[in-house]
Design an enzyme around this catalytic site. Structure first.
Site, PDB file in Angstrom:
ATOM      1  N   LYS A  25       0.861  -1.191   0.000  1.00 38.74           N
ATOM      2  CA  LYS A  25       0.000   0.000   0.000  1.00 38.74           C
ATOM      3  C   LYS A  25       0.894   1.237   0.000  1.00 38.74           C
ATOM      4  O   LYS A  25       1.497   1.566   1.004  1.00 38.74           O
ATOM      5  CB  LYS A  25      -0.930  -0.001   1.211  1.00 38.74           C
ATOM      6  CG  LYS A  25      -1.918   1.158   1.209  1.00 38.74           C
ATOM      7  CD  LYS A  25      -2.828   1.088   2.427  1.00 38.74           C
ATOM      8  CE  LYS A  25      -3.793   2.265   2.432  1.00 38.74           C
ATOM      9  NZ  LYS A  25      -3.103   3.572   2.558  1.00 38.74           N
ATOM     10  N   ARG A  46      -8.637  12.557  -4.372  1.00 39.50           N
ATOM     11  CA  ARG A  46      -9.785  11.922  -3.718  1.00 39.50           C
ATOM     12  C   ARG A  46     -10.678  12.957  -3.043  1.00 39.50           C
ATOM     13  O   ARG A  46     -11.876  12.766  -2.914  1.00 39.50           O
ATOM     14  CB  ARG A  46      -9.281  10.895  -2.698  1.00 39.50           C
ATOM     15  CG  ARG A  46     -10.370  10.120  -2.006  1.00 39.50           C
ATOM     16  CD  ARG A  46      -9.796   8.973  -1.219  1.00 39.50           C
ATOM     17  NE  ARG A  46      -8.722   9.405  -0.334  1.00 39.50           N
ATOM     18  CZ  ARG A  46      -7.831   8.599   0.229  1.00 39.50           C
ATOM     19  NH1 ARG A  46      -7.876   7.313  -0.035  1.00 39.50           N
ATOM     20  NH2 ARG A  46      -6.903   9.057   1.028  1.00 39.50           N
ATOM     21  N   GLU A  85      -1.655   5.810  -6.937  1.00 37.37           N
ATOM     22  CA  GLU A  85      -0.964   6.624  -5.944  1.00 37.37           C
ATOM     23  C   GLU A  85       0.220   7.342  -6.579  1.00 37.37           C
ATOM     24  O   GLU A  85       1.065   6.727  -7.224  1.00 37.37           O
ATOM     25  CB  GLU A  85      -0.462   5.707  -4.822  1.00 37.37           C
ATOM     26  CG  GLU A  85      -0.263   6.382  -3.507  1.00 37.37           C
ATOM     27  CD  GLU A  85      -1.520   6.382  -2.643  1.00 37.37           C
ATOM     28  OE1 GLU A  85      -1.449   6.935  -1.536  1.00 37.37           O
ATOM     29  OE2 GLU A  85      -2.563   5.850  -3.057  1.00 37.37           O
TER      30      GLU A  85
END
Length: 201
Positions: A25, A46, A85
């Site tokens: 992650k 986001r 990301e």
């Protein structure tokens, strides 16, 4: 994790016979990319989960984000939504901090905050001057569904790679629960050896 698997098996009414996709992650800024007929048309953060900031101009300067998808055996959807990301390597953080010190400016504390601030820059030239990286982690359907019809997460990643969108190379498909825990413990030990930060597996 075991409790989750038990709940899943109780729901299915049988032992789980599928595989697990294990990934790192990334610790960066979540970005959504929209491709129309293979061309990048929009990039946004986001935000609050419903409305994000339009950062298209700045994302266009990130070399790791393709402006046009690569044709392959798998047909490119007319409209493709990709989430991923944006992040900064530790090496690049050091380089930028050296420049800041030379100019008498303040140093930045960590790669994540600098990556987020860089993407939100009003001047796209500043963004272009910092070597941001990008890994995708999901394809999203127009209805908001994850996977958008792909049979597995691994299939999503293969499609993304075929179209020229980078994904984390350390992800693995594992068939047993023990392998998942091995993956987790392996990266607990190896995390500092990578040139970028991640905040989970």
């Amino acid at each position: 994790f075991k409790d989750w698997l038990n709940r899943l098996e109780n729901f299915l009414g049988k032992p789980y016979s599928g595989s697990f996709y294990c990934d790192l992650k990334m610790d960066g800024l979540a970005i959504e990319l929209v491709y129309e007929s293979g061309v990048l048309t929009q990039a946004s953060t986001r935000g609050d989960g419903l409305v994000g900031e339009d950062v298209t101009q700045n994302i266009r300067t990130v070399e790791a984000v393709p402006l046009r998808l690569r044709e392959g055996k798998l047909k490119i959807p007319t409209r493709l939504i990709v989430r991923g990301e944006v992040f900064l390597t530790k090496k690049e953080l050091v380089r930028i901090n050296h420049e800041q010190e030379a100019k008498g400016g303040k140093s930045y504390a960590n790669p994540r905050n600098l990556a987020a601030g860089t993407i939100r820059q009003l001047d796209a030239k500043v963004t272009a001057g910092r070597k941001l990286s990008f890994y995708a982690y999901s394809i999203v359907g127009n209805d908001g569904s994850y996977g958008d019809g792909f049979k597995s997460h691994d299939a999503e990643y293969k499609a993304l790679r075929e179209w020229g969108i980078g994904v984390n190379p350390h992800g693995h498909v594992l068939s047993a629960l023990e392998g998942v825990f091995d993956f987790y413990h392996e990266w607990e030990v190896k995390r500092d050896a990578l040139d970028y930060e991640f905040d989970g597996t």
